[in-house]
Design an enzyme around this catalytic site. Sequence first.
Site, PDB file in Angstrom:
ATOM      1  N   PRO A 197       0.828  -1.215   0.000  1.00  0.00           N
ATOM      2  CA  PRO A 197       0.000   0.000   0.000  1.00  0.00           C
ATOM      3  C   PRO A 197       0.860   1.261   0.000  1.00  0.00           C
ATOM      4  O   PRO A 197       2.016   1.246   0.397  1.00  0.00           O
ATOM      5  CB  PRO A 197      -0.813  -0.105   1.287  1.00  0.00           C
ATOM      6  CG  PRO A 197      -0.160  -1.140   2.115  1.00  0.00           C
ATOM      7  CD  PRO A 197       0.771  -1.929   1.267  1.00  0.00           C
ATOM      8  N   GLU A 198       0.269   2.332  -0.458  1.00  0.00           N
ATOM      9  CA  GLU A 198       0.986   3.600  -0.543  1.00  0.00           C
ATOM     10  C   GLU A 198       0.713   4.406   0.725  1.00  0.00           C
ATOM     11  O   GLU A 198      -0.279   4.210   1.402  1.00  0.00           O
ATOM     12  CB  GLU A 198       0.476   4.389  -1.740  1.00  0.00           C
ATOM     13  CG  GLU A 198       0.328   3.588  -3.010  1.00  0.00           C
ATOM     14  CD  GLU A 198       1.638   3.423  -3.769  1.00  0.00           C
ATOM     15  OE1 GLU A 198       2.488   4.320  -3.692  1.00  0.00           O
ATOM     16  OE2 GLU A 198       1.805   2.387  -4.436  1.00  0.00           O
ATOM     17  N   LYS A 200       4.351   4.272   6.547  1.00  0.00           N
ATOM     18  CA  LYS A 200       3.219   3.372   6.325  1.00  0.00           C
ATOM     19  C   LYS A 200       2.772   2.660   7.599  1.00  0.00           C
ATOM     20  O   LYS A 200       1.997   1.719   7.539  1.00  0.00           O
ATOM     21  CB  LYS A 200       3.569   2.356   5.235  1.00  0.00           C
ATOM     22  CG  LYS A 200       3.823   3.026   3.893  1.00  0.00           C
ATOM     23  CD  LYS A 200       4.139   2.002   2.850  1.00  0.00           C
ATOM     24  CE  LYS A 200       4.591   2.688   1.583  1.00  0.00           C
ATOM     25  NZ  LYS A 200       5.008   1.698   0.584  1.00  0.00           N
ATOM     26  N   ARG A 216       7.894  -6.868  -7.131  1.00  0.00           N
ATOM     27  CA  ARG A 216       7.762  -5.427  -7.307  1.00  0.00           C
ATOM     28  C   ARG A 216       7.474  -5.142  -8.773  1.00  0.00           C
ATOM     29  O   ARG A 216       8.230  -5.558  -9.656  1.00  0.00           O
ATOM     30  CB  ARG A 216       9.050  -4.713  -6.872  1.00  0.00           C
ATOM     31  CG  ARG A 216       9.158  -4.562  -5.376  1.00  0.00           C
ATOM     32  CD  ARG A 216      10.543  -4.203  -4.983  1.00  0.00           C
ATOM     33  NE  ARG A 216      11.482  -5.231  -5.442  1.00  0.00           N
ATOM     34  CZ  ARG A 216      12.778  -5.066  -5.495  1.00  0.00           C
ATOM     35  NH1 ARG A 216      13.315  -3.946  -5.139  1.00  0.00           N
ATOM     36  NH2 ARG A 216      13.551  -6.049  -5.915  1.00  0.00           N
TER      37      ARG A 216
END
Length: 273
Positions: free
Chosen positions: A2-3, A51, A260
């Site tokens: 998640p960003e 995060k 990724r």
Amino acid sequence: MPEGDTIFRAARTLDRALAGKTVVLFESMLPALDRLEVTGRTIDRVSTAGKHLLMHFSGDLVLRTHMRMNGSWHIYRRGEKWQRPRRDMRVVIATEEFEAVGFSIPDAELIAARDLRRHDDLRKLGPDLLASTFDGEEALRRLRERGETAISDALLNQRIVAGIGNVYKSEVLFLCRVNPFTAVQALDPAQLESIVETARRLLRVNVSEGLAPMTTYTGFRRTTRRDDPTQRLWVYGRARQPCRRCGTPISLSKQGSDARLTYWCGACQKLQP
Ligand SMILES: [Zn+2]
């Protein structure tokens, strides 16, 4: 992954629903969360560090969670049906009115607020792109320290700069016309500066109210359906589709064990010699 803006929004939603309220029920499937009594405490506020999501309770206690790949926080009215199965529940924090449910959260702990600053993961975080105190110079310094690293990897490294995940990594590099596989040391100071500034701008725009989450591209026609998140992005999730600038099919590379994903346009983002 998640960003940072997703976590920031989650924290804000939780904060609005829970701050100032008393915990009437605390339930967890994670043994690490069993050792202290949370029921009866007041939720002071919910904040973020990179995060990490931090839920601050009265009596010097903080619940730190990290979503990793699949975790998420939901907020429900008491008795409302959950949108994910009960078996995915890791922690529930209920007030008279609301239930905050953490699903599939792999990383969670209760720590004393006074120990937060010494916490290993938090202490090593790079400057937080969403913090009002963001230190751009420090972010640039940390980037330059990793001269041989590909810029796409450097941007994901939360110890260099905190808040970027796979989506913004690809979007930022497209907007700056930088090839993702360029070594940091091959980029000039102006390019590095524009990468950091663009990342901060995108994340900040996406935590402002009124925009669909994770939007970097708003050139869509009025008639375009906006439910599809890839309609709001330049390159992420658009492999083999035409570049919105030049029409070249978008490229995709999967690297590393955590898959990724990197999306880029081979024409707009040529590798620098
Ligand atoms: Zn292009």
